[in-house]
Design a protein around this motif. Structure first.
Motif, PDB file in Angstrom:
ATOM      1  N   PRO A 155      -0.071   1.088 -22.979  1.00  0.00           N
ATOM      2  CA  PRO A 155       1.525   1.562 -23.296  1.00  0.00           C
ATOM      3  C   PRO A 155       1.769   2.027 -24.471  1.00  0.00           C
ATOM      4  CG  PRO A 155       1.481  -0.521 -22.011  1.00  0.00           C
ATOM      5  CD  PRO A 155       0.235  -0.196 -22.203  1.00  0.00           C
ATOM      6  N   GLU A 156       0.935   1.226 -25.627  1.00  0.00           N
ATOM      7  CA  GLU A 156       0.984   1.510 -27.016  1.00  0.00           C
ATOM      8  C   GLU A 156       0.113   2.406 -27.738  1.00  0.00           C
ATOM      9  OE1 GLU A 156       3.094   0.501 -29.473  1.00  0.00           O
ATOM     10  OE2 GLU A 156       4.143  -0.778 -27.764  1.00  0.00           O
ATOM     11  N   ALA A 157      -0.815   3.271 -26.958  1.00  0.00           N
ATOM     12  CA  ALA A 157      -2.080   3.978 -26.951  1.00  0.00           C
ATOM     13  C   ALA A 157      -1.457   5.195 -27.827  1.00  0.00           C
ATOM     14  CB  ALA A 157      -2.807   4.231 -26.005  1.00  0.00           C
ATOM     15  N   LEU A 158      -0.549   6.121 -27.199  1.00  0.00           N
ATOM     16  CA  LEU A 158      -0.018   7.234 -27.799  1.00  0.00           C
ATOM     17  C   LEU A 158       0.407   6.998 -29.322  1.00  0.00           C
ATOM     18  CD1 LEU A 158       1.449   9.277 -24.817  1.00  0.00           C
ATOM     19  CD2 LEU A 158      -1.074   8.923 -25.496  1.00  0.00           C
ATOM     20  N   GLY A 159       1.306   6.031 -29.472  1.00  0.00           N
ATOM     21  CA  GLY A 159       1.719   5.682 -30.761  1.00  0.00           C
ATOM     22  C   GLY A 159       0.855   5.293 -31.803  1.00  0.00           C
ATOM     23  N   ILE A 160      -0.225   4.439 -31.150  1.00  0.00           N
ATOM     24  CA  ILE A 160      -1.181   4.313 -32.206  1.00  0.00           C
ATOM     25  C   ILE A 160      -1.967   5.642 -32.793  1.00  0.00           C
ATOM     26  CG2 ILE A 160      -3.721   3.224 -32.503  1.00  0.00           C
ATOM     27  CD1 ILE A 160      -2.403   1.126 -30.536  1.00  0.00           C
ATOM     28  N   ALA A 161      -2.279   6.442 -31.794  1.00  0.00           N
ATOM     29  CA  ALA A 161      -3.014   7.609 -32.294  1.00  0.00           C
ATOM     30  C   ALA A 161      -2.253   8.834 -32.984  1.00  0.00           C
ATOM     31  CB  ALA A 161      -3.587   8.189 -30.901  1.00  0.00           C
ATOM     32  N   GLN A 162      -0.948   8.712 -32.771  1.00  0.00           N
ATOM     33  CA  GLN A 162      -0.126   9.690 -33.153  1.00  0.00           C
ATOM     34  C   GLN A 162      -0.018  10.078 -34.677  1.00  0.00           C
ATOM     35  OE1 GLN A 162       2.521  12.050 -31.228  1.00  0.00           O
ATOM     36  NE2 GLN A 162       1.728  12.768 -33.285  1.00  0.00           N
ATOM     37  N   PRO A 163      -0.192   9.287 -35.573  1.00  0.00           N
ATOM     38  CA  PRO A 163       0.069   9.456 -37.051  1.00  0.00           C
ATOM     39  C   PRO A 163      -1.380  10.334 -37.390  1.00  0.00           C
ATOM     40  CG  PRO A 163       0.248   7.064 -36.690  1.00  0.00           C
ATOM     41  CD  PRO A 163      -0.059   7.629 -35.258  1.00  0.00           C
ATOM     42  N   PHE A 164      -2.278  10.400 -36.548  1.00  0.00           N
ATOM     43  CA  PHE A 164      -3.554  10.936 -36.828  1.00  0.00           C
ATOM     44  C   PHE A 164      -3.611  12.400 -36.337  1.00  0.00           C
ATOM     45  CE2 PHE A 164      -4.953   6.382 -36.363  1.00  0.00           C
ATOM     46  CZ  PHE A 164      -4.947   6.231 -37.862  1.00  0.00           C
ATOM     47  N   LEU A 165      -2.538  12.938 -35.797  1.00  0.00           N
ATOM     48  CA  LEU A 165      -2.541  14.352 -35.340  1.00  0.00           C
ATOM     49  C   LEU A 165      -1.393  14.851 -35.524  1.00  0.00           C
ATOM     50  CD1 LEU A 165      -3.314  12.913 -31.581  1.00  0.00           C
ATOM     51  CD2 LEU A 165      -4.709  14.674 -32.589  1.00  0.00           C
ATOM     52  N   ASP A 166      -1.386  16.287 -35.642  1.00  0.00           N
ATOM     53  CA  ASP A 166      -0.475  17.094 -36.143  1.00  0.00           C
ATOM     54  C   ASP A 166       0.713  17.629 -35.068  1.00  0.00           C
ATOM     55  OD1 ASP A 166      -2.033  18.733 -34.826  1.00  0.00           O
ATOM     56  OD2 ASP A 166      -2.592  20.031 -36.471  1.00  0.00           O
TER      57      ASP A 166
END
Length: 373
Positions: A155-166
């Motif tokens: 459930p937290e996966a997208l939130g963890i990766a979000q800062p590294f994507l534009d």
């Protein structure tokens, strides 16, 4: 990269696993982490927060050239003509008799450029099969050794990766992907960010250069520390996929099983034109499969195991367990197995028995996923 001490291959993250004191095991010709702490702890981290998996043992093959689409259409059952750049599909390759050679994902990167992801233990055999059926002169390039695959799931996966994507990851739909180059994703020369997974949870699968694997792994672990992210091994990967009712090639699907009996008939597009196995699958579709893969949940103490016998409520042997485990979410046994295609054995709620040499216990036929209400 070869590990001469064990004669097993290792992934680019092998050193990281050793630093984390992972328990290692042989799987698909690789030495892989089965667990870091405990399977249950890692499983529940993925269900409640997030887990990070090294799945770099998987095979990746580029299919390119003017004949790329025709070749893909020829070797898989699903319809790749429906793909567009940035779209992926799940599919199977079949023998002429309709048996499943392997299952995998096909990514369309350009009109004449696809990538197919294969199961680790099958990669060499699959490649030989593909090459022997390449009458379209497509170019096949095995990039498995130069590619690392890291799965960020939960459930937290997208939130963890979000800062590294534009771009907003909420815009990345299931079975779609983005490509990034020039160091724009965690300094990788190139990366493919895929909205796919094998856990029954939201997540990403990240294809990055092998030399960048440790940096990506460590950066994600650090970013996810406060969100409950934990490294997770193959043990949790198996219990997670089984709770979700996802098939494992070599257990639930093999060359002795066809897509219709495995509940994967939706992957077979008989109207797309000729492909390997089409005639046999057309016949099976018309007459109906002789057996069916069912899911079941134990109603009394017992853990189903691969090759356990399935019996009717009256004690007659009717089938075989293909996968089984103790569900960490349900705290009871769950499994998959084949029985005759008869409502007497396949209807949801039907009571059957699973039997080993030591004991028998009752199970109830249930539709996966098992872990959701």
């Amino acid at each position: 990269m070869a590990d001469t001490a064990t004669s097993l291959d290792t992934t680019p993250l092998h050193g990281v696993h050793n630093e984390l004191d992972a328990r290692m095991m042989a799987f698909g010709g690789f030495e892989m982490p089965v667990q870091y702490t405990s399977i249950i702890e890692e499983h529940m981290a993925v269900r409640n927060d997030a887990g990070l998996f090294d799945v770099s043992h998987m095979g990746e093959v580029l299919i390119q050239g003017d004949g790329a689409l025709d070749f893909v259409q020829h070797i898989v059952t699903n319809d790749a003509s429906n793909l567009y750049d940035g779209r992926a599909m799940y599919t199977v390759m079949c023998t002429p008799e309709g048996g499943i050679i392997d299952d995998g994902i096909v990514y369309r990167r350009a009109e004449d450029h696809f990538m197919m992801v294969l199961n680790a233990a099958n990669t060499e055999r699959d490649l030989n099969w593909m090459r022997s059926h390449n009458s379209m002169d497509a170019t096949l390039h095995d990039i498995s050794d130069e590619t690392a695959l890291i799965a960020l799931q939960g459930p937290e996966a997208l939130g963890i990766a979000q800062p590294f994507l534009d771009q907003d990851l909420d815009d990345l739909k299931f079975y779609h992907f983005w490509e990034r180059d020039g160091g724009t994703f965690l300094e990788c020369d190139q990366a493919l960010i895929s909205r796919t997974g094998y856990t029954g949870e939201p997540g990403l699968e990240l294809y990055v250069p092998a030399e960048a694997a440790e940096h990506v792994w460590n950066a994600l672990l650090e970013a996810g520390h406060d969100r409950g992210l934990k490294p997770a091994g193959l043990g949790a990967r198996d219990t997670l996929r089984l709770e979700a009712g996802l098939c494992l090639h070599g257990n639930d699907i093999t060359e002795e099983t066809n897509p219709y009996e495995a509940g994967l008939g939706w992957l077979v597009k008989l109207d797309k034109g000729e492909f390997i196995g089409r005639a046999a699958l057309q016949e099976i579709h018309e007459r109906g499969p002789e057996r069916q893969l069912i899911g079941f949940v134990a109603t009394e103490r017992g853990i189903p195991r691969h090759n356990n016998i399935i019996k009717s409520d009256s004690g007659d042997v009717v089938g075989t367990v293909t996968s089984g485990t103790q569900s960490p979410v349900l705290d009871t046994g769950i499994g998959l197995g084949y029985v005759p295609n008869n409502p007497e054995y396949t209807d949801e709620g039907t009571h059957l028995q699973v039997s080993s040499q030591r004991r028998s216990f009752e199970v109830r036929v249930a539709e996966p996923p098992f872990h959701t209400d």
